[in-house]
Write a protein that holds these residues in place. Sequence first.
Motif, PDB file in Angstrom:
ATOM      1  N   VAL A  59       0.839  -1.207   0.000  1.00  9.77           N
ATOM      2  CA  VAL A  59       0.000   0.000   0.000  1.00  9.77           C
ATOM      3  C   VAL A  59       0.870   1.251   0.000  1.00  9.77           C
ATOM      4  O   VAL A  59       0.588   2.230  -0.706  1.00  9.77           O
ATOM      5  N   THR A  96     -11.764   1.844   2.598  1.00  8.73           N
ATOM      6  CA  THR A  96     -12.053   1.390   3.959  1.00  8.73           C
ATOM      7  C   THR A  96     -13.550   1.325   4.210  1.00  8.73           C
ATOM      8  O   THR A  96     -14.041   0.406   4.885  1.00  8.73           O
ATOM      9  N   CYS A 143      -8.042   5.844   0.181  1.00  9.61           N
ATOM     10  CA  CYS A 143      -8.020   4.880   1.290  1.00  9.61           C
ATOM     11  C   CYS A 143      -9.296   4.957   2.110  1.00  9.61           C
ATOM     12  O   CYS A 143      -9.796   3.941   2.602  1.00  9.61           O
ATOM     13  N   LEU A 169      -5.676   0.059   6.163  1.00  7.22           N
ATOM     14  CA  LEU A 169      -6.115   1.089   5.222  1.00  7.22           C
ATOM     15  C   LEU A 169      -6.763   2.265   5.940  1.00  7.22           C
ATOM     16  O   LEU A 169      -6.558   3.426   5.561  1.00  7.22           O
ATOM     17  N   ALA A 217      -5.435   6.132   5.948  1.00  6.00           N
ATOM     18  CA  ALA A 217      -6.304   7.227   5.510  1.00  6.00           C
ATOM     19  C   ALA A 217      -6.128   8.456   6.399  1.00  6.00           C
ATOM     20  O   ALA A 217      -5.798   9.548   5.915  1.00  6.00           O
ATOM     21  N   ILE A 277       0.932   4.156  -2.821  1.00  7.37           N
ATOM     22  CA  ILE A 277       0.652   5.558  -2.506  1.00  7.37           C
ATOM     23  C   ILE A 277       1.767   6.468  -3.015  1.00  7.37           C
ATOM     24  O   ILE A 277       1.514   7.541  -3.581  1.00  7.37           O
TER      25      ILE A 277
END
Length: 325
Positions: free
Chosen positions: A99, A279, A275, A170, A174, A103
């Motif tokens: 992740v 989520t 994110c 996640l 965020a 990003i």
Amino acid sequence: MTDSGCGFFMSKTGILKLLVLISGCACWALYAASRQYRNPSIKVYAFAAYIISWAVSLLLYFFKITGLHLHIQSECFTFNTFDYFWSWLSCINYIVCSVIVAIFFGNGDPLCGGSGRFCSFAMQLTACVLGFVTAILYAIEAQNMKSYAPVGAGYGTTWRGIWKAIILILGGLAFGLLIKTGYRCGSDCTIARTFVLVAWCVAWGVAALMYLLRLITCPARMSANRQVGFGTFEFFWSAFACLLYLVGAAVLAAFLNCKRFRSTGCREILAADICGWVTAVLFAIDAFCLREHRPVWFVNRRVQSSGGGSRTVTTTTTTERRTRS
């Protein structure tokens, strides 16, 4: 079939671990070749975490093949138990790092002639995909070895436990990216982003607390009624957290304040919003999987006769399905 040597190599566990090693090695090797691991420091962390998880798994595989694991057994914590836990931790580790790589997807140094951007992008994208594939293989390996988990400590490595961990990862990314980017951006914008931050933190915090209680097997020690109550609260909170993340992502999308996404700050705030949306979807799926714990409210209508005639009495009854949480 033996537990070491050729027997282990041809076993299901041995083949899974070999696939994990191949996929993990290809992941960090391509990431290293793309030269995307240098800045910022969080990308260096992802690169190091990839290699550490893979290196320890390689060492465990070497011990199994050579039979050295038979000489380092312990009564309280066996070699297979450690291998089981490491597969679970590496699964979470590869998910987090993949992740992060997704990003901070960016340009690299020229590698293929000319600008080299296409080659660098292809390497980094392939490494990111292989990272998720390796995480899935680690999860399958942990499920295959779940019989070695200590009694009462296997929730984290069940499919539901891994799903909860992915949600927390996640969800944490965020609001973590939102904090890093900054939520002060003008009067109305600051109020909106502060609301998003509070909503996400509350939803994530309570979900993390319930996950921790599951890990330490607190619900299993409760009475039957309290177990039903805990499962019901978990269902309602997953649904409520879905709404919090959904509303927060919608509000943040309205206050991105970015016309172009060439700057790092705009990319990070966009990644935080993505994110948040993901989520919310994961919380919705989690609530759907927990639907068996929801209470069932229904209305019974019965007619009572009296001396002067009949009257309808409405009785509201609440029942709950008692299931194993």
